[in-house]
Design a protein around this motif. Structure first.
Motif, PDB file in Angstrom:
ATOM      1  N   MET A   1      41.178 -11.956  12.685  1.00 45.90           N
ATOM      2  CA  MET A   1      41.347 -10.603  13.208  1.00 45.90           C
ATOM      3  C   MET A   1      40.216  -9.712  12.722  1.00 45.90           C
ATOM      4  N   SER A   2      39.929  -8.687  13.490  1.00 42.22           N
ATOM      5  CA  SER A   2      38.961  -7.692  13.078  1.00 42.22           C
ATOM      6  C   SER A   2      39.608  -6.740  12.076  1.00 42.22           C
ATOM      7  N   GLU A   3      38.770  -6.039  11.320  1.00 40.07           N
ATOM      8  CA  GLU A   3      39.261  -5.006  10.400  1.00 40.07           C
ATOM      9  C   GLU A   3      38.835  -3.648  10.937  1.00 40.07           C
ATOM     10  N   VAL A   4      39.772  -2.707  10.927  1.00 43.74           N
ATOM     11  CA  VAL A   4      39.540  -1.380  11.495  1.00 43.74           C
ATOM     12  C   VAL A   4      39.949  -0.321  10.483  1.00 43.74           C
ATOM     13  N   LYS A   5      39.109   0.706  10.371  1.00 45.28           N
ATOM     14  CA  LYS A   5      39.424   1.885   9.561  1.00 45.28           C
ATOM     15  C   LYS A   5      39.080   3.111  10.395  1.00 45.28           C
ATOM     16  N   ILE A   6      39.914   4.146  10.311  1.00 41.87           N
ATOM     17  CA  ILE A   6      39.699   5.390  11.037  1.00 41.87           C
ATOM     18  C   ILE A   6      39.509   6.524  10.036  1.00 41.87           C
ATOM     19  N   GLU A   7      38.513   7.379  10.311  1.00 44.75           N
ATOM     20  CA  GLU A   7      38.267   8.561   9.483  1.00 44.75           C
ATOM     21  C   GLU A   7      38.302   9.800  10.371  1.00 44.75           C
ATOM     22  N   PHE A   8      38.794  10.897   9.805  1.00 44.15           N
ATOM     23  CA  PHE A   8      38.690  12.200  10.460  1.00 44.15           C
ATOM     24  C   PHE A   8      38.073  13.139   9.443  1.00 44.15           C
ATOM     25  N   SER A   9      36.930  13.726   9.792  1.00 42.23           N
ATOM     26  CA  SER A   9      36.197  14.578   8.858  1.00 42.23           C
ATOM     27  C   SER A   9      35.993  15.970   9.424  1.00 42.23           C
ATOM     28  N   ILE A  10      35.998  16.927   8.527  1.00 39.77           N
ATOM     29  CA  ILE A  10      35.570  18.296   8.803  1.00 39.77           C
ATOM     30  C   ILE A  10      34.303  18.479   7.988  1.00 39.77           C
ATOM     31  N   ILE A  11      33.193  18.766   8.675  1.00 46.68           N
ATOM     32  CA  ILE A  11      31.879  18.782   8.039  1.00 46.68           C
ATOM     33  C   ILE A  11      31.214  20.128   8.277  1.00 46.68           C
ATOM     34  N   GLY A  12      30.580  20.652   7.237  1.00 44.18           N
ATOM     35  CA  GLY A  12      29.836  21.902   7.352  1.00 44.18           C
ATOM     36  C   GLY A  12      28.992  22.137   6.123  1.00 44.18           C
TER      37      GLY A  12
END
Length: 133
Positions: A1-12
């Protein structure tokens, strides 16, 4: 199986990550400020400085072929916070970004449901795919 990671960023450039935590009521996985020092490079031994301020939540890597299933974990945390995210963007001149990291071993299902796309458009978020074989 593939490996998946999700990120949500607020950048400034100029905001306090603690204030974002308070506004969203979500504890970040990682947060740092511009000019903070860290060890970078391939061996994590080169002293460097951050080029931006960032507040980030992310999933752990999961063995899966279903990218959207992992993306929903982050989406479900923030889907009711569009107004707060838009206010953060306006007040602090930030950008929101979803990063989808995939280590391929199988062919994953690469689809993003309409409600997630609408939400991302509402908060003016970008999508980035980082893929590795």
């Amino acid at each position: 199986m593939s490996e998946v990671k999700i990120e949500f960023s607020i950048i400034g450039d100029d905001f306090f990550p603690e204030e974002i935590t308070k506004l969203l009521g979500i504890q970040p996985t990682e947060a740092y400020c511009i000019d903070d020092e860290f060890l970078g490079g391939s061996e994590k031994s080169i002293p460097m400085k951050r080029k931006e301020t960032c507040w980030r939540i992310e999933t752990d890597y999961a063995e899966t072929i279903d990218v959207e299933f992992e993306l929903r974990k982050i989406y479900n945390l923030i889907k009711d916070k569009a107004d707060i995210l838009k206010m953060i963007q306006n007040k602090f001149c930030t950008t929101c970004k979803f990063v989808i990291v995939i280590y391929f071993s199988d062919n994953p299902i690469l689809g993003i449901d309409r409600d997630i796309i609408k939400f991302a458009a509402e908060i003016d978020a970008e999508f980035q795919f980082d893929t590795y074989i």
